[in-house]
Design a protein around this motif. Structure first.
Motif, PDB file in Angstrom:
ATOM      1  N   UNK A 159      -5.686   8.994   6.959  1.00  0.00           N
ATOM      2  CA  UNK A 159      -6.675   8.620   5.950  1.00  0.00           C
ATOM      3  C   UNK A 159      -6.935   7.128   6.097  1.00  0.00           C
ATOM      4  N   UNK A 160      -8.123   6.692   5.724  1.00  0.00           N
ATOM      5  CA  UNK A 160      -8.490   5.283   5.905  1.00  0.00           C
ATOM      6  C   UNK A 160      -7.641   4.351   5.039  1.00  0.00           C
ATOM      7  N   UNK A 161      -7.321   3.194   5.620  1.00  0.00           N
ATOM      8  CA  UNK A 161      -6.547   2.170   4.918  1.00  0.00           C
ATOM      9  C   UNK A 161      -7.355   0.883   4.879  1.00  0.00           C
ATOM     10  N   UNK A 162      -7.463   0.317   3.687  1.00  0.00           N
ATOM     11  CA  UNK A 162      -8.100  -0.976   3.476  1.00  0.00           C
ATOM     12  C   UNK A 162      -7.010  -1.945   3.056  1.00  0.00           C
ATOM     13  N   UNK A 163      -6.811  -2.995   3.817  1.00  0.00           N
ATOM     14  CA  UNK A 163      -5.791  -3.998   3.514  1.00  0.00           C
ATOM     15  C   UNK A 163      -6.416  -5.071   2.622  1.00  0.00           C
ATOM     16  N   UNK A 164      -5.647  -5.474   1.573  1.00  0.00           N
ATOM     17  CA  UNK A 164      -6.058  -6.610   0.750  1.00  0.00           C
ATOM     18  C   UNK A 164      -4.914  -7.622   0.760  1.00  0.00           C
ATOM     19  N   UNK A 165      -5.254  -8.910   0.755  1.00  0.00           N
ATOM     20  CA  UNK A 165      -4.207  -9.925   0.804  1.00  0.00           C
ATOM     21  C   UNK A 165      -4.671 -11.246   0.218  1.00  0.00           C
ATOM     22  N   UNK A 166      -3.712 -11.963  -0.344  1.00  0.00           N
ATOM     23  CA  UNK A 166      -3.967 -13.324  -0.816  1.00  0.00           C
ATOM     24  C   UNK A 166      -3.502 -14.332   0.215  1.00  0.00           C
ATOM     25  N   UNK A 167      -2.852 -13.862   1.275  1.00  0.00           N
ATOM     26  CA  UNK A 167      -2.278 -14.739   2.294  1.00  0.00           C
ATOM     27  C   UNK A 167      -2.815 -14.356   3.667  1.00  0.00           C
TER      28      UNK A 167
ATOM     29  N   UNK B  70      -6.236  -0.109  10.284  1.00  0.00           N
ATOM     30  CA  UNK B  70      -6.928  -0.429   9.029  1.00  0.00           C
ATOM     31  C   UNK B  70      -8.425  -0.511   9.311  1.00  0.00           C
ATOM     32  N   UNK B  71      -9.223   0.013   8.389  1.00  0.00           N
ATOM     33  CA  UNK B  71     -10.672  -0.014   8.615  1.00  0.00           C
ATOM     34  C   UNK B  71     -11.327  -1.226   7.999  1.00  0.00           C
ATOM     35  N   UNK B  72     -10.584  -1.930   7.128  1.00  0.00           N
ATOM     36  CA  UNK B  72     -11.105  -3.162   6.539  1.00  0.00           C
ATOM     37  C   UNK B  72      -9.926  -4.040   6.141  1.00  0.00           C
ATOM     38  N   UNK B  73     -10.186  -5.334   6.091  1.00  0.00           N
ATOM     39  CA  UNK B  73      -9.177  -6.337   5.738  1.00  0.00           C
ATOM     40  C   UNK B  73      -9.882  -7.331   4.836  1.00  0.00           C
ATOM     41  N   UNK B  74      -9.543  -7.311   3.536  1.00  0.00           N
ATOM     42  CA  UNK B  74     -10.238  -8.135   2.550  1.00  0.00           C
ATOM     43  C   UNK B  74      -9.275  -9.141   1.937  1.00  0.00           C
ATOM     44  N   UNK B  75      -9.780 -10.341   1.701  1.00  0.00           N
ATOM     45  CA  UNK B  75      -8.955 -11.403   1.130  1.00  0.00           C
ATOM     46  C   UNK B  75      -9.170 -11.537  -0.374  1.00  0.00           C
ATOM     47  N   UNK B  76      -8.083 -11.833  -1.084  1.00  0.00           N
ATOM     48  CA  UNK B  76      -8.132 -12.112  -2.513  1.00  0.00           C
ATOM     49  C   UNK B  76      -8.508 -13.572  -2.705  1.00  0.00           C
ATOM     50  N   UNK B  77      -9.218 -13.914  -3.751  1.00  0.00           N
ATOM     51  CA  UNK B  77      -9.701 -12.991  -4.759  1.00  0.00           C
ATOM     52  C   UNK B  77     -10.742 -12.055  -4.152  1.00  0.00           C
ATOM     53  N   UNK B  78     -10.663 -10.800  -4.557  1.00  0.00           N
ATOM     54  CA  UNK B  78     -11.503  -9.761  -3.961  1.00  0.00           C
ATOM     55  C   UNK B  78     -12.948  -9.882  -4.404  1.00  0.00           C
TER      56      UNK B  78
ATOM     57  N   UNK C 159       7.130  -7.157  -2.072  1.00  0.00           N
ATOM     58  CA  UNK C 159       8.573  -7.048  -1.844  1.00  0.00           C
ATOM     59  C   UNK C 159       8.923  -5.618  -1.429  1.00  0.00           C
ATOM     60  N   UNK C 160      10.051  -5.464  -0.793  1.00  0.00           N
ATOM     61  CA  UNK C 160      10.419  -4.131  -0.295  1.00  0.00           C
ATOM     62  C   UNK C 160       9.596  -3.835   0.943  1.00  0.00           C
ATOM     63  N   UNK C 161       8.880  -2.742   0.926  1.00  0.00           N
ATOM     64  CA  UNK C 161       7.996  -2.404   2.043  1.00  0.00           C
ATOM     65  C   UNK C 161       6.736  -3.254   1.954  1.00  0.00           C
ATOM     66  N   UNK C 162       6.456  -4.018   2.982  1.00  0.00           N
ATOM     67  CA  UNK C 162       5.210  -4.776   3.037  1.00  0.00           C
ATOM     68  C   UNK C 162       4.076  -3.824   3.396  1.00  0.00           C
ATOM     69  N   UNK C 163       2.860  -4.301   3.266  1.00  0.00           N
ATOM     70  CA  UNK C 163       1.709  -3.485   3.630  1.00  0.00           C
ATOM     71  C   UNK C 163       1.750  -3.044   5.081  1.00  0.00           C
TER      72      UNK C 163
END
Length: 119
Positions: A72-80, A94-102, A54-58
């Motif tokens: 600086x490097x950014x790693x995105x994590x998401x459940x969606x 972003x240097x990586x994009x990982x899905x939850x569950x991590x 909520x508010x600012x999204x990733x």
């Protein structure tokens, strides 16, 4: 220092603990706003950033940092996961994009590579 931004307290605390157990100093932030207000003072070596908040999204945090000249490097994590969001995040640096569950190993490896690259 690795900054972890996730509005889900249990996820944020778990990621911080995993990173600390892997030898990193890590600090959690409950929102994109909290992080954006502090990154100038304690610039992280890497940012682990939840996509859906909520508010600012990733993606909004990522764009604000890019516009502010943050490097600086950014790693995105998401459940969606969504292919268009994945593409957008990676296109915007972003240097990586990982899905939850991590996958804890994948996360630790992505952070190690990010810190080593010094992007």
């Amino acid at each position: 220092m690795i900054a972890v931004v996730d509005d889900e307290e249990s996820v944020r605390r778990a990621v911080v603990r995993v990173l600390q157990a892997s030898g990193f100093a890590a600090r959690g932030f409950a929102s994109g706003t909290d992080f954006l207000e502090s990154w100038h003072f304690d610039r992280p070596d890497c940012l682990v950033l939840d996509l859906q908040m909520p508010g600012f999204s990733g993606t909004e945090v990522q764009q604000a940092l890019r516009l502010a000249g943050a490097h600086f490097p950014i790693i995105i994590i998401t459940a969606h996961d969504a292919p268009h969001l994945r593409d957008q995040c990676l296109r915007e640096g972003a240097i990586a994009y990982l899905c939850k569950p991590l996958d804890i190993r994948a996360l630790a490896q992505a952070v190690r590579l990010a810190v080593a690259s010094g992007s």
